[in-house]
Design a protein around this motif. Structure first.
Motif, PDB file in Angstrom:
ATOM      1  N   LEU A 218       0.852  -1.198   0.000  1.00 47.70           N
ATOM      2  CA  LEU A 218       0.000   0.000   0.000  1.00 47.70           C
ATOM      3  C   LEU A 218       0.883   1.243   0.000  1.00 47.70           C
ATOM      4  O   LEU A 218       2.036   1.191   0.421  1.00 47.70           O
ATOM      5  CB  LEU A 218      -0.870   0.019   1.266  1.00 47.70           C
ATOM      6  CG  LEU A 218      -1.864  -1.125   1.442  1.00 47.70           C
ATOM      7  CD1 LEU A 218      -2.406  -1.144   2.863  1.00 47.70           C
ATOM      8  CD2 LEU A 218      -3.005  -1.010   0.437  1.00 47.70           C
TER       9      LEU A 218
ATOM     10  N   ALA B 166      -2.101   5.546   2.179  1.00 46.88           N
ATOM     11  CA  ALA B 166      -3.125   4.525   2.415  1.00 46.88           C
ATOM     12  C   ALA B 166      -2.887   3.826   3.747  1.00 46.88           C
ATOM     13  O   ALA B 166      -3.836   3.519   4.484  1.00 46.88           O
ATOM     14  CB  ALA B 166      -3.117   3.503   1.283  1.00 46.88           C
TER      15      ALA B 166
ATOM     16  N   SER C 183      -4.048   6.155   6.556  1.00 44.13           N
ATOM     17  CA  SER C 183      -5.504   6.202   6.613  1.00 44.13           C
ATOM     18  C   SER C 183      -6.063   4.909   7.206  1.00 44.13           C
ATOM     19  O   SER C 183      -6.968   4.908   8.044  1.00 44.13           O
ATOM     20  CB  SER C 183      -6.035   6.426   5.192  1.00 44.13           C
ATOM     21  OG  SER C 183      -7.386   6.100   5.119  1.00 44.13           O
TER      22      SER C 183
END
Lengths: 182, 138
Positions: free
Chosen positions: A153, A157, A160
């Motif tokens: 990722l 990302a 988050s």
């Protein structure tokens, strides 16, 4: 790893003994305490041996090992999802899906003071990718970049997903947090 | 600053590694001769030679097929192609004339005079063939 790349089996065994706890810890938290931890862990080290020359081009060995282990764990999760639930014998002509009798309710777990069990229960309720980033960050001390390298990722990302993992887990465990203090 | 979630996460116990796990990994790896001696990124000789043989065969077939076609770089000979086309058209018309000679008579006449019509048709074919043969010799 240089010795291992040259086929030194003794060096490889020492490597397994050094990292086995780390791999088992990761797998127990991602697959759950009743998952096929030992099988996947063994497969992870077998893959490390088979790909020992590939490692030379990469960074930290732990990141390399974790990447293999994480991908194998994901494969196992996907395989488990595809498997139909085992059916109990017919009762009045109707087959009943067998409930996983090993999983206790959170109340039962909390009542016996099994906080590790409660954490496992809570982690199992998270989506597997949120679970993974939280485990890497909290238990393995990985940086965002390292987590990004293992999971594939982006750093944004990961950040988050980590936020969502903590928020969701907090919601899941909130009702039981006071029991810990009792 | 840690909150209650971090404290709760810290209460998770470390995983227990079954005794003899490292030995089981070594046994899984090195009890199988293929895995133990397998060189990374190397293809077994028999498999590689099989691929090579298949590639050679495909190449040979491709060359054999390609030999029947005109060279791609060869310029198109318009004059020669036109002559060939004319010969083809002529032969089609010749065949057409011969096929006309084989026209089947009406059913009534065929049923009535089969012997006569057959012999007449054969004579006509023979005549047509002589024409074609004479044209071919030109």
């Amino acid at each position: 790893m240089v010795d291992i790349a040259q086929g030194d089996q003794r060096a490889f065994q020492l490597l397994v003994e050094h990292y086995q706890a780390m791999v088992f810890g990761l797998l127990r938290r991602i697959l759950g305490p009743h998952g096929a931890i030992e099988d996947v862990a063994q497969e992870a080290f077998v893959r490390v041996w088979k790909n020992r020359e590939k490692y030379q081009a990469q960074g930290k060995f732990s990141t390399f090992l974790y990447r293999i282990t994480y991908n194998l764990a994901l494969n196992r999760i996907r395989d488990e999802k595809r498997k139909p639930l085992p059916m109990m014998p017919k009762f009045d002509g109707i087959e009943i899906a067998q409930r996983d009798l090993r999983s206790d309710t959170p109340e039962e777990i909390a009542s016996r003071g099994d906080w590790a069990g409660l954490i496992s229960w809570g982690l199992e309720r998270l989506p597997h990718n949120q679970r993974a980033v939280l485990v890497f960050q909290h238990y393995d001390g990985f940086s965002m970049e390292e987590i990004s390298s293992v999971t594939g990722l982006s750093s944004a990302a990961v950040k988050s997903m980590l936020y969502r993992a903590r928020t969701n887990l907090r919601e899941i465990l909130q009702p039981y947090k006071d029991s810990e203090n009792d | 600053m840690t909150d209650w979630l971090d404290k709760m996460l810290d209460s998770d116990a470390p995983a227990e590694v079954p005794e003899g796990f490292a030995e089981s990994v070594m046994s899984a790896l090195f009890s199988s001769p293929q895995i133990a001696t397998e060189q990374p990124h190397s293809m077994p000789f028999m498999k590689a030679s099989g691929f090579a043989a298949a590639a050679a065969l495909m190449l040979a077939v491709g060359i054999w097929i390609g030999q029947g076609s005109k060279p791609m770089s060869a310029p198109i000979d318009v004059q020669r192609d036109a002559e060939m086309a004319a010969v083809n058209i002529d032969s089609i018309y010749a065949n057409h004339e011969m096929l006309d000679l084989f026209d089947i008579l009406e059913d009534d006449t065929a049923a009535g005079t089969s012997q006569t019509s057959t012999s007449a048709t054969l004579q006509d074919v023979d005549f047509a063939l002589k024409i074609l043969t004479a044209e071919g010799e030109k």
